[in-house]
Design a protein around this motif. Structure first.
Motif, PDB file in Angstrom:
ATOM      1  N   LYS A 161       5.776  -9.927  10.223  1.00 42.93           N
ATOM      2  CA  LYS A 161       5.773  -9.533  11.631  1.00 42.93           C
ATOM      3  C   LYS A 161       7.230  -9.428  12.071  1.00 42.93           C
ATOM      4  CE  LYS A 161       4.030 -11.041  16.128  1.00 42.93           C
ATOM      5  NZ  LYS A 161       3.376 -12.168  16.808  1.00 42.93           N
ATOM      6  N   ASP A 162       7.622  -8.234  12.472  1.00 41.37           N
ATOM      7  CA  ASP A 162       8.982  -7.987  12.931  1.00 41.37           C
ATOM      8  C   ASP A 162       8.879  -7.566  14.389  1.00 41.37           C
ATOM      9  OD1 ASP A 162      11.669  -7.520  13.122  1.00 41.37           O
ATOM     10  OD2 ASP A 162      11.653  -5.669  11.945  1.00 41.37           O
ATOM     11  N   ASN A 163       9.335  -8.433  15.298  1.00 38.31           N
ATOM     12  CA  ASN A 163       9.070  -8.301  16.720  1.00 38.31           C
ATOM     13  C   ASN A 163       7.554  -8.309  16.889  1.00 38.31           C
ATOM     14  OD1 ASN A 163      11.771  -8.294  17.638  1.00 38.31           O
ATOM     15  ND2 ASN A 163      11.962  -6.162  17.001  1.00 38.31           N
ATOM     16  N   ASN A 164       6.958  -7.263  17.406  1.00 39.90           N
ATOM     17  CA  ASN A 164       5.500  -7.234  17.508  1.00 39.90           C
ATOM     18  C   ASN A 164       4.875  -6.245  16.534  1.00 39.90           C
ATOM     19  OD1 ASN A 164       4.990  -9.255  19.383  1.00 39.90           O
ATOM     20  ND2 ASN A 164       5.520  -7.913  21.085  1.00 39.90           N
ATOM     21  N   ALA A 165       5.651  -5.772  15.561  1.00 34.01           N
ATOM     22  CA  ALA A 165       5.147  -4.822  14.581  1.00 34.01           C
ATOM     23  C   ALA A 165       4.846  -5.530  13.268  1.00 34.01           C
ATOM     24  CB  ALA A 165       6.183  -3.725  14.354  1.00 34.01           C
ATOM     25  N   PHE A 166       3.751  -5.120  12.635  1.00 36.50           N
ATOM     26  CA  PHE A 166       3.394  -5.689  11.340  1.00 36.50           C
ATOM     27  C   PHE A 166       3.750  -4.709  10.239  1.00 36.50           C
ATOM     28  CE2 PHE A 166       0.776  -8.194  14.158  1.00 36.50           C
ATOM     29  CZ  PHE A 166       0.883  -9.463  13.615  1.00 36.50           C
ATOM     30  N   ILE A 167       4.330  -5.235   9.159  1.00 34.49           N
ATOM     31  CA  ILE A 167       4.757  -4.428   8.020  1.00 34.49           C
ATOM     32  C   ILE A 167       4.187  -5.079   6.770  1.00 34.49           C
ATOM     33  CG2 ILE A 167       6.736  -3.564   6.723  1.00 34.49           C
ATOM     34  CD1 ILE A 167       8.337  -4.088   9.436  1.00 34.49           C
ATOM     35  N   LEU A 168       3.548  -4.280   5.917  1.00 34.44           N
ATOM     36  CA  LEU A 168       3.043  -4.785   4.645  1.00 34.44           C
ATOM     37  C   LEU A 168       4.072  -4.458   3.575  1.00 34.44           C
ATOM     38  CD1 LEU A 168       0.611  -6.212   3.317  1.00 34.44           C
ATOM     39  CD2 LEU A 168      -0.239  -3.931   2.720  1.00 34.44           C
ATOM     40  N   LYS A 169       4.739  -5.496   3.096  1.00 35.54           N
ATOM     41  CA  LYS A 169       5.758  -5.344   2.046  1.00 35.54           C
ATOM     42  C   LYS A 169       5.095  -5.559   0.686  1.00 35.54           C
ATOM     43  CE  LYS A 169       9.537  -5.270   4.702  1.00 35.54           C
ATOM     44  NZ  LYS A 169      10.628  -4.363   4.638  1.00 35.54           N
ATOM     45  N   ASN A 170       5.678  -4.997  -0.341  1.00 35.25           N
ATOM     46  CA  ASN A 170       5.191  -5.136  -1.711  1.00 35.25           C
ATOM     47  C   ASN A 170       3.706  -4.810  -1.840  1.00 35.25           C
ATOM     48  OD1 ASN A 170       7.794  -6.219  -2.368  1.00 35.25           O
ATOM     49  ND2 ASN A 170       7.096  -8.179  -1.577  1.00 35.25           N
ATOM     50  N   PRO A 171       3.264  -3.675  -1.280  1.00 35.59           N
ATOM     51  CA  PRO A 171       1.834  -3.346  -1.372  1.00 35.59           C
ATOM     52  C   PRO A 171       1.411  -3.117  -2.817  1.00 35.59           C
ATOM     53  CG  PRO A 171       3.062  -1.458  -0.582  1.00 35.59           C
ATOM     54  CD  PRO A 171       4.039  -2.602  -0.659  1.00 35.59           C
ATOM     55  N   HIS A 172       0.234  -3.618  -3.155  1.00 36.70           N
ATOM     56  CA  HIS A 172      -0.313  -3.418  -4.502  1.00 36.70           C
ATOM     57  C   HIS A 172      -1.836  -3.570  -4.450  1.00 36.70           C
ATOM     58  CE1 HIS A 172       0.612  -7.720  -4.058  1.00 36.70           C
ATOM     59  NE2 HIS A 172      -0.411  -7.949  -4.843  1.00 36.70           N
ATOM     60  N   ASN A 173      -2.485  -3.205  -5.545  1.00 31.65           N
ATOM     61  CA  ASN A 173      -3.949  -3.283  -5.667  1.00 31.65           C
ATOM     62  C   ASN A 173      -4.660  -2.509  -4.564  1.00 31.65           C
ATOM     63  OD1 ASN A 173      -3.551  -4.964  -7.875  1.00 31.65           O
ATOM     64  ND2 ASN A 173      -3.815  -6.826  -6.694  1.00 31.65           N
ATOM     65  N   LEU A 174      -4.143  -1.350  -4.191  1.00 28.39           N
ATOM     66  CA  LEU A 174      -4.807  -0.539  -3.174  1.00 28.39           C
ATOM     67  C   LEU A 174      -6.069   0.069  -3.780  1.00 28.39           C
ATOM     68  CD1 LEU A 174      -3.358   1.438  -0.408  1.00 28.39           C
ATOM     69  CD2 LEU A 174      -4.961   2.665  -1.838  1.00 28.39           C
ATOM     70  N   THR A 175      -7.185  -0.137  -3.107  1.00 30.89           N
ATOM     71  CA  THR A 175      -8.458   0.425  -3.547  1.00 30.89           C
ATOM     72  C   THR A 175      -9.240   0.889  -2.325  1.00 30.89           C
ATOM     73  OG1 THR A 175      -9.582  -1.721  -3.447  1.00 30.89           O
ATOM     74  CG2 THR A 175      -8.656  -1.085  -5.576  1.00 30.89           C
ATOM     75  N   LEU A 176     -10.187   1.789  -2.565  1.00 29.40           N
ATOM     76  CA  LEU A 176     -11.122   2.141  -1.512  1.00 29.40           C
ATOM     77  C   LEU A 176     -12.099   0.986  -1.381  1.00 29.40           C
ATOM     78  CD1 LEU A 176     -11.846   5.880  -2.373  1.00 29.40           C
ATOM     79  CD2 LEU A 176     -10.291   4.976  -0.648  1.00 29.40           C
ATOM     80  N   ASP A 177     -12.479   0.641  -0.171  1.00 36.85           N
ATOM     81  CA  ASP A 177     -13.410  -0.454   0.042  1.00 36.85           C
ATOM     82  C   ASP A 177     -14.774  -0.028  -0.483  1.00 36.85           C
ATOM     83  OD1 ASP A 177     -15.020  -2.527   0.898  1.00 36.85           O
ATOM     84  OD2 ASP A 177     -14.090  -2.652   2.872  1.00 36.85           O
ATOM     85  N   GLU A 178     -15.254  -0.694  -1.522  1.00 39.86           N
ATOM     86  CA  GLU A 178     -16.478  -0.315  -2.206  1.00 39.86           C
ATOM     87  C   GLU A 178     -17.721  -0.363  -1.330  1.00 39.86           C
ATOM     88  OE1 GLU A 178     -16.823  -2.616  -5.757  1.00 39.86           O
ATOM     89  OE2 GLU A 178     -14.884  -1.959  -6.508  1.00 39.86           O
ATOM     90  N   LEU A 179     -17.711  -1.155  -0.285  1.00 37.20           N
ATOM     91  CA  LEU A 179     -18.878  -1.259   0.595  1.00 37.20           C
ATOM     92  C   LEU A 179     -19.179   0.077   1.281  1.00 37.20           C
ATOM     93  CD1 LEU A 179     -18.284  -4.697   2.321  1.00 37.20           C
ATOM     94  CD2 LEU A 179     -19.936  -4.153   0.525  1.00 37.20           C
ATOM     95  N   TRP A 180     -18.171   0.914   1.423  1.00 32.45           N
ATOM     96  CA  TRP A 180     -18.342   2.150   2.172  1.00 32.45           C
ATOM     97  C   TRP A 180     -18.525   3.370   1.262  1.00 32.45           C
ATOM     98  CZ3 TRP A 180     -19.131   1.700   7.228  1.00 32.45           C
ATOM     99  CH2 TRP A 180     -18.764   0.494   7.807  1.00 32.45           C
ATOM    100  N   GLN A 181     -18.417   3.169  -0.040  1.00 39.02           N
ATOM    101  CA  GLN A 181     -18.553   4.298  -0.956  1.00 39.02           C
ATOM    102  C   GLN A 181     -20.029   4.516  -1.282  1.00 39.02           C
ATOM    103  OE1 GLN A 181     -15.911   4.377  -4.299  1.00 39.02           O
ATOM    104  NE2 GLN A 181     -14.447   3.069  -3.259  1.00 39.02           N
ATOM    105  N   ASN A 182     -20.374   5.763  -1.556  1.00 40.96           N
ATOM    106  CA  ASN A 182     -21.763   6.099  -1.923  1.00 40.96           C
ATOM    107  C   ASN A 182     -22.078   5.690  -3.327  1.00 40.96           C
ATOM    108  OD1 ASN A 182     -22.209   7.199   0.579  1.00 40.96           O
ATOM    109  ND2 ASN A 182     -21.518   9.227  -0.045  1.00 40.96           N
TER     110      ASN A 182
END
Length: 182
Positions: A161-182
């Motif tokens: 959290k930088d001031n009131n902004a959120f930043i995701l550092k070192n992003p990894h393991n990005l996947t589509l949420d399986e609950l919403w996939q057909n």
């Protein structure tokens, strides 16, 4: 609904200088200090009742999470706000977390390689918040697909959290949420 923050891993992420600044901003007064170990803060509530907080100043001490739990408990009573709302004001970082979100914006991609900034919207401390991150290669392509098809994603990283902004550092393991996939 009353939510109590008891997770020691979350409580250990609270930074004493940030908590002290919060206390000062919200009308608390530092009464005494025990070197670099702790400080005592006091304040009266709206009914004129006296309250006291013992703020641990060393996160490496074994009882630090318990002291922060007590801080959260007292602030909840004095401010008449939920602990989760207070936690949202105090969080400065949450390392190695996984969040679920919707890609709201794909910023102009970098011209030199397959990468770019994106804006997610996800739940942090019980509230929808914007989260900025940079992705590259297959993660960036997957984020574009999620954006186009309005699919939620899951992504791990270090939330800052930088001031009131959120930043995701070192992003990894990005996947589509399986609950919403057909």
């Amino acid at each position: 609904m009353i939510v109590t923050v008891r997770d020691p891993d979350i409580l250990k992420t609270l930074e004493p200088p940030q908590v002290a600044a919060y206390l000062q901003k919200h009308g608390w007064h530092e009464q005494s200090r025990d070197g670099d170990k702790s400080s005592i803060w006091t304040r009266k509530n709206e009914a004129g009742e006296d309250y006291e907080i013992l703020l641990a100043l060393k996160p490496e001490v074994s009882g630090f999470a318990l002291r922060m739990y007590e801080v959260m408990e007292t602030l909840e009573i004095v401010e008449n706000r939920s602990q989760i709302e207070i936690l949202a004001d105090l969080i400065t970082s949450l390392p190695n977390m996984t969040l679920q979100g919707i890609v709201m914006q794909i910023h102009t991609p970098n011209t030199d390689k397959l990468s770019g900034e994106i804006t997610l919207i996800g739940v942090i401390a019980d509230k929808l918040r914007k989260i900025q991150t940079s992705l590259a290669d297959k993660d960036y392509i997957l984020a574009i697909k999620a954006y186009q098809e309005r699919l939620p994603i899951l992504c791990s990283g270090d939330l800052i959290k930088d001031n009131n902004a959120f930043i995701l550092k070192n992003p990894h393991n990005l996947t589509l949420d399986e609950l919403w996939q057909n």
